[in-house]
Design a protein around this motif. Structure first.
Motif, PDB file in Angstrom:
ATOM      1  N   PHE A   1       0.826  -1.213   0.000  1.00  0.00           N
ATOM      2  CA  PHE A   1       0.000   0.000   0.000  1.00  0.00           C
ATOM      3  C   PHE A   1       0.857   1.259   0.000  1.00  0.00           C
ATOM      4  O   PHE A   1       1.872   1.332   0.704  1.00  0.00           O
ATOM      5  CB  PHE A   1      -0.894   0.039   1.244  1.00  0.00           C
ATOM      6  N   ILE A   2       0.439   2.251  -0.776  1.00  0.00           N
ATOM      7  CA  ILE A   2       0.936   3.623  -0.657  1.00  0.00           C
ATOM      8  C   ILE A   2      -0.195   4.382   0.010  1.00  0.00           C
ATOM      9  O   ILE A   2      -1.233   4.642  -0.602  1.00  0.00           O
ATOM     10  CB  ILE A   2       1.264   4.226  -2.042  1.00  0.00           C
ATOM     11  N   HIS A   3      -0.041   4.709   1.297  1.00  0.00           N
ATOM     12  CA  HIS A   3      -1.138   5.251   2.102  1.00  0.00           C
ATOM     13  C   HIS A   3      -1.092   6.776   2.053  1.00  0.00           C
ATOM     14  O   HIS A   3      -0.089   7.386   2.446  1.00  0.00           O
ATOM     15  CB  HIS A   3      -1.011   4.746   3.541  1.00  0.00           C
ATOM     16  N   VAL A   4      -2.171   7.404   1.585  1.00  0.00           N
ATOM     17  CA  VAL A   4      -2.201   8.853   1.342  1.00  0.00           C
ATOM     18  C   VAL A   4      -3.242   9.518   2.233  1.00  0.00           C
ATOM     19  O   VAL A   4      -4.442   9.237   2.141  1.00  0.00           O
ATOM     20  CB  VAL A   4      -2.515   9.167  -0.134  1.00  0.00           C
ATOM     21  N   ALA A   5      -2.786  10.429   3.100  1.00  0.00           N
ATOM     22  CA  ALA A   5      -3.674  11.218   3.961  1.00  0.00           C
ATOM     23  C   ALA A   5      -3.439  12.699   3.674  1.00  0.00           C
ATOM     24  O   ALA A   5      -2.526  13.071   2.941  1.00  0.00           O
ATOM     25  CB  ALA A   5      -3.411  10.911   5.433  1.00  0.00           C
ATOM     26  N   GLY A   6      -4.273  13.556   4.266  1.00  0.00           N
ATOM     27  CA  GLY A   6      -4.127  14.998   4.085  1.00  0.00           C
ATOM     28  C   GLY A   6      -5.488  15.669   4.033  1.00  0.00           C
ATOM     29  O   GLY A   6      -6.510  15.005   3.842  1.00  0.00           O
ATOM     30  N   THR A   7      -5.520  16.980   4.207  1.00  0.00           N
ATOM     31  CA  THR A   7      -6.782  17.713   4.179  1.00  0.00           C
ATOM     32  C   THR A   7      -7.270  17.905   2.751  1.00  0.00           C
ATOM     33  O   THR A   7      -8.419  17.632   2.433  1.00  0.00           O
ATOM     34  CB  THR A   7      -6.619  19.077   4.877  1.00  0.00           C
ATOM     35  N   ASN A   8      -6.407  18.378   1.869  1.00  0.00           N
ATOM     36  CA  ASN A   8      -6.728  18.560   0.453  1.00  0.00           C
ATOM     37  C   ASN A   8      -5.653  17.873  -0.389  1.00  0.00           C
ATOM     38  O   ASN A   8      -4.545  17.622   0.079  1.00  0.00           O
ATOM     39  CB  ASN A   8      -6.775  20.044   0.082  1.00  0.00           C
TER      40      ASN A   8
ATOM     41  N   THR B   1      -6.959   7.744   2.504  1.00  0.00           N
ATOM     42  CA  THR B   1      -7.715   7.757   3.759  1.00  0.00           C
ATOM     43  C   THR B   1      -9.089   8.397   3.535  1.00  0.00           C
ATOM     44  O   THR B   1      -9.286   9.176   2.602  1.00  0.00           O
ATOM     45  CB  THR B   1      -7.014   8.564   4.869  1.00  0.00           C
ATOM     46  N   GLY B   2     -10.013   8.084   4.433  1.00  0.00           N
ATOM     47  CA  GLY B   2     -11.319   8.718   4.396  1.00  0.00           C
ATOM     48  C   GLY B   2     -11.329   9.993   5.215  1.00  0.00           C
ATOM     49  O   GLY B   2     -11.435  11.100   4.696  1.00  0.00           O
ATOM     50  N   LEU B   3     -11.136   9.856   6.521  1.00  0.00           N
ATOM     51  CA  LEU B   3     -11.208  10.998   7.439  1.00  0.00           C
ATOM     52  C   LEU B   3     -10.093  10.863   8.469  1.00  0.00           C
ATOM     53  O   LEU B   3     -10.018   9.871   9.190  1.00  0.00           O
ATOM     54  CB  LEU B   3     -12.575  11.025   8.127  1.00  0.00           C
ATOM     55  N   GLY B   4      -9.214  11.868   8.526  1.00  0.00           N
ATOM     56  CA  GLY B   4      -8.144  11.837   9.523  1.00  0.00           C
ATOM     57  C   GLY B   4      -7.037  10.893   9.106  1.00  0.00           C
ATOM     58  O   GLY B   4      -6.487  10.997   8.025  1.00  0.00           O
ATOM     59  N   GLY B   5      -6.728   9.946   9.991  1.00  0.00           N
ATOM     60  CA  GLY B   5      -5.642   9.018   9.715  1.00  0.00           C
ATOM     61  C   GLY B   5      -5.513   7.983  10.811  1.00  0.00           C
ATOM     62  O   GLY B   5      -5.678   6.793  10.593  1.00  0.00           O
ATOM     63  N   ARG B   6      -5.252   8.453  12.020  1.00  0.00           N
ATOM     64  CA  ARG B   6      -4.976   7.548  13.142  1.00  0.00           C
ATOM     65  C   ARG B   6      -6.091   6.530  13.349  1.00  0.00           C
ATOM     66  O   ARG B   6      -5.846   5.328  13.471  1.00  0.00           O
ATOM     67  CB  ARG B   6      -4.765   8.375  14.418  1.00  0.00           C
TER      68      ARG B   6
ATOM     69  N   VAL C   1       4.067   0.590   2.345  1.00  0.00           N
ATOM     70  CA  VAL C   1       5.492   0.672   2.006  1.00  0.00           C
ATOM     71  C   VAL C   1       5.971   2.120   2.095  1.00  0.00           C
ATOM     72  O   VAL C   1       7.166   2.381   2.221  1.00  0.00           O
ATOM     73  CB  VAL C   1       5.774   0.095   0.600  1.00  0.00           C
ATOM     74  N   VAL C   2       5.046   3.081   2.024  1.00  0.00           N
ATOM     75  CA  VAL C   2       5.359   4.494   2.223  1.00  0.00           C
ATOM     76  C   VAL C   2       4.071   5.199   2.648  1.00  0.00           C
ATOM     77  O   VAL C   2       2.976   4.826   2.216  1.00  0.00           O
ATOM     78  CB  VAL C   2       5.970   5.141   0.942  1.00  0.00           C
ATOM     79  N   SER C   3       4.219   6.189   3.532  1.00  0.00           N
ATOM     80  CA  SER C   3       3.076   6.997   3.967  1.00  0.00           C
ATOM     81  C   SER C   3       3.207   8.400   3.373  1.00  0.00           C
ATOM     82  O   SER C   3       4.318   8.919   3.258  1.00  0.00           O
ATOM     83  CB  SER C   3       3.026   7.093   5.494  1.00  0.00           C
ATOM     84  N   VAL C   4       2.069   8.993   3.013  1.00  0.00           N
ATOM     85  CA  VAL C   4       2.059  10.318   2.388  1.00  0.00           C
ATOM     86  C   VAL C   4       1.051  11.200   3.131  1.00  0.00           C
ATOM     87  O   VAL C   4      -0.094  10.781   3.346  1.00  0.00           O
ATOM     88  CB  VAL C   4       1.658  10.226   0.894  1.00  0.00           C
ATOM     89  N   ILE C   5       1.465  12.403   3.517  1.00  0.00           N
ATOM     90  CA  ILE C   5       0.550  13.379   4.114  1.00  0.00           C
ATOM     91  C   ILE C   5       0.641  14.639   3.256  1.00  0.00           C
ATOM     92  O   ILE C   5       1.635  15.365   3.308  1.00  0.00           O
ATOM     93  CB  ILE C   5       0.903  13.680   5.575  1.00  0.00           C
ATOM     94  N   THR C   6      -0.383  14.870   2.451  1.00  0.00           N
ATOM     95  CA  THR C   6      -0.302  15.968   1.477  1.00  0.00           C
ATOM     96  C   THR C   6      -0.199  17.324   2.170  1.00  0.00           C
ATOM     97  O   THR C   6       0.685  18.120   1.866  1.00  0.00           O
ATOM     98  CB  THR C   6      -1.517  15.958   0.535  1.00  0.00           C
ATOM     99  N   ASN C   7      -1.113  17.623   3.068  1.00  0.00           N
ATOM    100  CA  ASN C   7      -1.131  18.911   3.756  1.00  0.00           C
ATOM    101  C   ASN C   7      -2.073  18.840   4.948  1.00  0.00           C
ATOM    102  O   ASN C   7      -2.753  17.836   5.152  1.00  0.00           O
ATOM    103  CB  ASN C   7      -1.552  20.052   2.816  1.00  0.00           C
ATOM    104  N   ILE C   8      -2.100  19.897   5.714  1.00  0.00           N
ATOM    105  CA  ILE C   8      -2.985  19.989   6.885  1.00  0.00           C
ATOM    106  C   ILE C   8      -3.793  21.275   6.757  1.00  0.00           C
ATOM    107  O   ILE C   8      -3.246  22.330   6.425  1.00  0.00           O
ATOM    108  CB  ILE C   8      -2.175  20.053   8.212  1.00  0.00           C
ATOM    109  N   GLY C   9      -5.104  21.189   7.010  1.00  0.00           N
ATOM    110  CA  GLY C   9      -5.935  22.383   6.911  1.00  0.00           C
ATOM    111  C   GLY C   9      -7.106  22.347   7.859  1.00  0.00           C
ATOM    112  O   GLY C   9      -7.259  21.428   8.674  1.00  0.00           O
TER     113      GLY C   9
END
Length: 461
Positions: free
Chosen positions: A55-62, A158-163, A173-181
């Motif tokens: 998995f390439i796990h992608v989180a973030g606000t936008n 991700t759907g909502l949040g992350g934790r 295999v890698v985590s991605v956090i685009t941004n926080i808003g």
């Protein structure tokens, strides 16, 4: 009706794709219930298929969806088989479950739903309570990739949040956090640091993480959590950079450089400076996988993959006569990016903007970016149960205008029916003008379907 009758109906198999979607979306009343217990139990009953996937796990606000689109496009161009799980969907429920760029087949979705149904009902009868719509959709995605299609990588949004998000059952295999808003703060915490802490919950011990977070308080949180987990952090502005080279409508190029190398020019056709950031995050993610997982991505595949990436409903021109642009800017950061793109990328004499929002959003901070640039604002209501009342939205607009009468000069139109509002927007938008539809993706989905297909969409989470 006897308990036996209820039991019999509960245990009946689903007979059609429509039945399957109705059963899954019928779980919406159970809402979003943070926590992984039901999801872990569902995976256990299904034989823990998620453990077999990369998995390439992608989180973030936008920017999650756009980043997923860039990643998918480049990986496909490089010859990899790719699963892509995203939300919400714009046209049809099957959009959420893609393999090599194609939606899941309706028959396959029905088969997998029937596999899951007994497990869902067993958990519903336990002290854990019923799995939610999003939990069942996520479980269905895992089954699709682990037992039907077997992709090399799964791009996993991700759907909502992350934790506590249900997608967080995976070990990526890698985590991605685009941004926080400033979005979902009613659920994730009332400060950017609190939201950052929730998003950073996808960081796993020893697994690298790539991020474009900029706010100092959010960066501090992510750096600390990455350090605690002994995960190497690659941060935009520190370990990698994006430099604008040229910008025009539907094409912009940039230079990318990181600890390893410099690549230029890279070109994308998605509009807005924020999309260069999303593309840079995707490129850095692929660079990390080159180093950690021996991923092979030739520069030609990278260039072509980025250029060909598309993502509906984000600065998407869906009509030329009149010119109508769609953008799902449903939070303050999204509205800020939209306003910047409207100033810097598009040319027009007058700007007419139609907006419909959900009730639980930060409306005033969205409006403060939109009101100074519009000539006409049409407030309407999305066709969704959590819609913001158009008259209440109009009252907020009038209140903001009264507070700063010298700052705003536009015509306000209130039209609760989104279809009538769209007709009004189309009538107002003359040849040299630009019409924009923005707000919740529930509205964007309906308008997009009406303009492109002249039909109703299946829309939702």
């Amino acid at each position: 009706m006897t308990d036996q009758t209820i039991e019999h109906r509960t245990n009946e198999p689903l007979h059609s794709y429509g039945d399957a979607v109705e059963w899954i979306t019928g779980l919406i009343p159970f809402g979003i219930r943070p926590g992984l217990e039901r999801m872990e139990k569902l995976m256990e009953l299904a034989g823990n298929p998620h453990r077999r996937l990369k998995f390439i796990h992608v989180a973030g606000t936008n920017g999650k969806g756009s980043t997923c689109a860039f990643l998918t496009s480049v990986l496909l161009r490089s010859g990899y088989d790719v699963g892509t799980f995203t939300s919400p969907y714009i046209t049809k429920f099957t959009n959420r479950f893609q393999y090599n760029g194609n939606d899941i087949e309706e028959d396959t979705l029905l088969k997998l739903a029937n596999e899951l149904k007994p497990h869902v009902e067993a958990i519903a009868a336990s002290e854990l309570g019923s799995p939610t719509m999003f939990e069942v959709s996520t479980a269905l995605a895992v089954l699709f990739y682990a037992t039907v299609t077997y992709p090399d990588y799964v791009v996993w949004e991700t759907g909502l949040g992350g934790r506590l998000d249900v997608t967080n059952i995976v070990h990526p295999v890698v985590s991605v956090i685009t941004n926080i808003g400033h979005d979902h703060m009613d659920r994730l915490g009332n400060t950017l640091a609190a939201v950052a802490s929730e998003k950073a919950g996808i960081i796993k011990p020893g697994i690298p993480v790539v991020s474009a977070v900029t706010q100092p308080e959010a960066v501090e949180v992510i750096k600390q959590i990455a350090a605690d987990k002994q995960s190497t952090l690659y941060l935009l502005g520190e370990q990698f950079h994006e430099t604008e080279l040229a910008v025009s409508q539907d094409e912009q190029s940039f230079r990318f450089n990181n600890l390893f190398r410099t690549i230029e020019p890279l070109t994308i056709t998605l509009n807005g400076a924020h999309q260069r950031t999303n593309a840079a995050v995707a490129v850095m993610t692929l660079e990390v996988l080159r180093q950690y997982n021996a991923l092979v991505v030739e520069d030609e595949a990278l260039t072509e993959g980025l250029r060909n990436a598309a993502w509906p409903g984000r600065l998407e021109m869906v009509s030329q006569a009149p010119r109508i642009l769609l953008d799902g800017a449903h939070n303050p950061e999204g509205a800020q990016s939209l306003a910047a793109a409207l100033k810097n990328t598009y040319k027009y004499d007058r700007l007419h903007l139609m907006m419909g929002m959900l009730e639980n959003k930060n409306h005033q901070d969205v409006l403060k970016h939109i009101l100074p640039i519009v000539d006409t604002l049409i407030v309407t209501e999305p066709d969704f149960r959590m819609k913001k009342d158009a008259n209440a939205m109009a009252d907020l607009v009038r209140e903001m205008c009264q507070q700063q009468p010298d700052k705003y000069s536009f015509e306000l139109v209130v039209e609760q029916d989104w279809q009538a509002a769209l007709k009004k927007l189309q009538q107002l938008t003359e040849t040299t003008d630009l019409g924009v539809v923005t707000g919740t993706l529930y509205l964007i989905a309906d308008v997009r379907s009406r303009i492109l297909y002249n039909s109703d969409s299946e829309k939702g989470w």
